[in-house]
Motif scaffolding. Structure first.
Motif, mmCIF file in Angstrom:
data_model
loop_
_atom_site.group_PDB
_atom_site.id
_atom_site.type_symbol
_atom_site.label_atom_id
_atom_site.label_comp_id
_atom_site.label_asym_id
_atom_site.label_seq_id
_atom_site.Cartn_x
_atom_site.Cartn_y
_atom_site.Cartn_z
ATOM 1 N N GLU A 1 0.851 -1.017 -0.028
ATOM 2 C CA GLU A 1 -0.056 0.016 0.033
ATOM 3 C C GLU A 1 0.802 1.425 -0.130
ATOM 4 O O GLU A 1 0.424 2.187 -0.732
ATOM 5 C CB GLU A 1 -0.959 0.038 1.203
ATOM 6 C CG GLU A 1 -2.069 -1.068 1.049
ATOM 7 C CD GLU A 1 -2.909 -0.923 2.453
ATOM 8 O OE1 GLU A 1 -4.146 -1.087 2.311
ATOM 9 O OE2 GLU A 1 -2.154 -0.956 3.686
ATOM 10 N N LEU A 2 1.781 1.165 0.777
ATOM 11 C CA LEU A 2 2.858 2.453 0.755
ATOM 12 C C LEU A 2 3.403 2.594 -0.613
ATOM 13 O O LEU A 2 3.399 3.682 -1.101
ATOM 14 C CB LEU A 2 4.029 2.098 1.796
ATOM 15 C CG LEU A 2 4.740 3.181 2.285
ATOM 16 C CD1 LEU A 2 3.950 4.376 2.869
ATOM 17 C CD2 LEU A 2 5.962 2.673 3.175
ATOM 18 N N GLU A 3 3.608 1.552 -1.250
ATOM 19 C CA GLU A 3 4.160 1.782 -2.696
ATOM 20 C C GLU A 3 3.091 2.149 -3.519
ATOM 21 O O GLU A 3 3.118 3.279 -4.466
ATOM 22 C CB GLU A 3 4.681 0.485 -3.313
ATOM 23 C CG GLU A 3 5.930 0.001 -2.733
ATOM 24 C CD GLU A 3 7.098 0.914 -2.824
ATOM 25 O OE1 GLU A 3 7.253 1.456 -4.112
ATOM 26 O OE2 GLU A 3 7.750 1.386 -1.961
ATOM 27 N N SER A 4 1.948 1.797 -3.437
ATOM 28 C CA SER A 4 0.745 2.279 -4.218
ATOM 29 C C SER A 4 0.704 4.010 -3.993
ATOM 30 O O SER A 4 0.348 4.663 -4.888
ATOM 31 C CB SER A 4 -0.485 1.564 -3.919
ATOM 32 O OG SER A 4 -0.202 0.218 -4.244
ATOM 33 N N TYR A 5 0.751 4.283 -2.588
ATOM 34 C CA TYR A 5 0.523 5.568 -2.294
ATOM 35 C C TYR A 5 1.540 6.609 -2.873
ATOM 36 O O TYR A 5 1.468 7.718 -3.533
ATOM 37 C CB TYR A 5 0.426 5.727 -0.674
ATOM 38 C CG TYR A 5 0.296 7.173 -0.267
ATOM 39 C CD1 TYR A 5 -0.937 7.708 -0.639
ATOM 40 C CD2 TYR A 5 1.106 8.086 0.407
ATOM 41 C CE1 TYR A 5 -1.448 9.194 -0.318
ATOM 42 C CE2 TYR A 5 0.856 9.237 0.782
ATOM 43 C CZ TYR A 5 -0.588 9.841 0.386
ATOM 44 O OH TYR A 5 -0.604 11.137 0.881
ATOM 45 N N LYS A 6 2.797 5.930 -2.846
ATOM 46 C CA LYS A 6 3.872 6.786 -3.676
ATOM 47 C C LYS A 6 3.411 7.029 -5.095
ATOM 48 O O LYS A 6 3.770 8.214 -5.575
ATOM 49 C CB LYS A 6 5.060 5.870 -3.643
ATOM 50 C CG LYS A 6 5.905 5.788 -2.183
ATOM 51 C CD LYS A 6 7.036 5.212 -2.444
ATOM 52 C CE LYS A 6 7.761 5.007 -0.853
ATOM 53 N NZ LYS A 6 8.942 4.123 -1.180
ATOM 54 N N ASP A 7 2.820 5.749 -5.742
ATOM 55 C CA ASP A 7 2.563 6.153 -7.144
ATOM 56 C C ASP A 7 1.539 7.055 -7.289
ATOM 57 O O ASP A 7 1.581 7.910 -8.175
ATOM 58 C CB ASP A 7 2.176 4.791 -7.757
ATOM 59 C CG ASP A 7 3.199 3.576 -8.086
ATOM 60 O OD1 ASP A 7 4.268 4.183 -7.799
ATOM 61 O OD2 ASP A 7 3.025 2.499 -8.203
ATOM 62 N N ILE A 8 0.540 7.041 -6.452
ATOM 63 C CA ILE A 8 -0.581 7.931 -6.393
ATOM 64 C C ILE A 8 -0.227 9.501 -6.437
ATOM 65 O O ILE A 8 -0.642 10.433 -6.928
ATOM 66 C CB ILE A 8 -1.742 7.660 -5.160
ATOM 67 C CG1 ILE A 8 -2.643 6.452 -5.490
ATOM 68 C CG2 ILE A 8 -2.568 8.914 -4.842
ATOM 69 C CD1 ILE A 8 -3.348 5.919 -4.473
ATOM 70 N N LEU A 9 0.923 9.751 -5.641
ATOM 71 C CA LEU A 9 1.466 10.683 -5.267
ATOM 72 C C LEU A 9 2.119 11.579 -6.633
ATOM 73 O O LEU A 9 2.246 12.953 -6.646
ATOM 74 C CB LEU A 9 2.407 10.874 -4.283
ATOM 75 C CG LEU A 9 2.071 10.794 -2.781
ATOM 76 C CD1 LEU A 9 3.005 10.765 -1.680
ATOM 77 C CD2 LEU A 9 0.843 11.953 -2.561
ATOM 78 N N PHE A 10 2.218 10.635 -7.666
ATOM 79 C CA PHE A 10 3.073 11.247 -8.812
ATOM 80 C C PHE A 10 1.840 11.723 -9.986
ATOM 81 O O PHE A 10 1.911 12.267 -10.989
ATOM 82 C CB PHE A 10 3.755 10.067 -9.498
ATOM 83 C CG PHE A 10 5.091 10.093 -9.037
ATOM 84 C CD1 PHE A 10 5.988 10.904 -9.223
ATOM 85 C CD2 PHE A 10 5.441 8.794 -8.327
ATOM 86 C CE1 PHE A 10 7.349 10.850 -8.851
ATOM 87 C CE2 PHE A 10 6.712 8.929 -7.773
ATOM 88 C CZ PHE A 10 7.668 9.676 -7.890
ATOM 89 N N LEU A 11 0.378 11.394 -9.410
ATOM 90 C CA LEU A 11 -0.599 11.910 -10.315
ATOM 91 C C LEU A 11 -0.650 13.492 -10.305
ATOM 92 O O LEU A 11 -0.458 14.016 -9.348
ATOM 93 C CB LEU A 11 -1.980 11.424 -10.023
ATOM 94 C CG LEU A 11 -1.917 9.698 -9.853
ATOM 95 C CD1 LEU A 11 -3.252 9.263 -9.256
ATOM 96 C CD2 LEU A 11 -2.029 9.294 -11.408
ATOM 97 N N PRO A 12 -1.229 14.013 -11.229
ATOM 98 C CA PRO A 12 -1.342 15.475 -11.280
ATOM 99 C C PRO A 12 -2.418 15.868 -10.232
ATOM 100 O O PRO A 12 -3.425 15.173 -10.325
ATOM 101 C CB PRO A 12 -1.926 15.772 -12.910
ATOM 102 C CG PRO A 12 -1.455 14.807 -13.806
ATOM 103 C CD PRO A 12 -1.549 13.522 -12.591
ATOM 104 N N ASP A 13 -2.311 17.121 -9.427
ATOM 105 C CA ASP A 13 -3.141 17.612 -8.557
ATOM 106 C C ASP A 13 -4.760 17.379 -8.980
ATOM 107 O O ASP A 13 -5.262 16.951 -8.297
ATOM 108 C CB ASP A 13 -2.843 18.771 -8.076
ATOM 109 C CG ASP A 13 -1.563 18.942 -7.451
ATOM 110 O OD1 ASP A 13 -0.944 18.001 -7.068
ATOM 111 O OD2 ASP A 13 -1.048 20.127 -6.930
ATOM 112 N N ASN A 14 -4.972 17.949 -9.986
ATOM 113 C CA ASN A 14 -6.314 18.032 -10.400
ATOM 114 C C ASN A 14 -6.986 16.548 -10.618
ATOM 115 O O ASN A 14 -8.299 16.276 -10.277
ATOM 116 C CB ASN A 14 -6.497 18.666 -11.669
ATOM 117 C CG ASN A 14 -6.624 20.318 -11.297
ATOM 118 O OD1 ASN A 14 -6.974 20.875 -10.371
ATOM 119 N ND2 ASN A 14 -5.810 20.982 -12.471
ATOM 120 N N ASP A 15 -6.307 15.767 -11.450
ATOM 121 C CA ASP A 15 -6.776 14.423 -11.386
ATOM 122 C C ASP A 15 -6.837 13.546 -10.216
ATOM 123 O O ASP A 15 -7.644 12.991 -9.976
ATOM 124 C CB ASP A 15 -5.585 13.609 -12.316
ATOM 125 C CG ASP A 15 -5.704 13.884 -13.699
ATOM 126 O OD1 ASP A 15 -6.646 14.918 -14.191
ATOM 127 O OD2 ASP A 15 -4.741 13.668 -14.436
#
Length: 77
Positions: free
Chosen positions: A37-51
């Protein structure tokens, strides 16, 4: 600086609404996330803010089920 400290820092975003959502999530769940889940959260943080804001608000879903499962936790905050 520890890995969790870096993640907390990266969770600060350019949109106030997103900051508030992620601040609650980080306070409530960050220390309890599994390594996957921590790795998934790190990936989520690379998404653009609006998305990411749209996904956190439930307006859109992420096509990757691994990330979508964590987005559901974020939505619950």
């Amino acid at each position: 600086m520890s890995d969790l400290d870096r993640i907390r820092w990266r969770s600060r975003r350019g949109l106030l609404e997103l900051d508030l959502i992620l601040e609650k999530f980080v306070a409530q769940y960050l220390d309890q996330l599994s390594p996957e889940e921590l790795e998934s959260y790190k990936d989520i943080l690379f998404l653009p803010d609006n998305d990411l804001l749209d996904m956190a608000n439930g307006k859109t879903d992420h096509p990757d089920g691994r990330l979508q499962a964590l987005l559901e936790k974020i939505r619950a905050c």
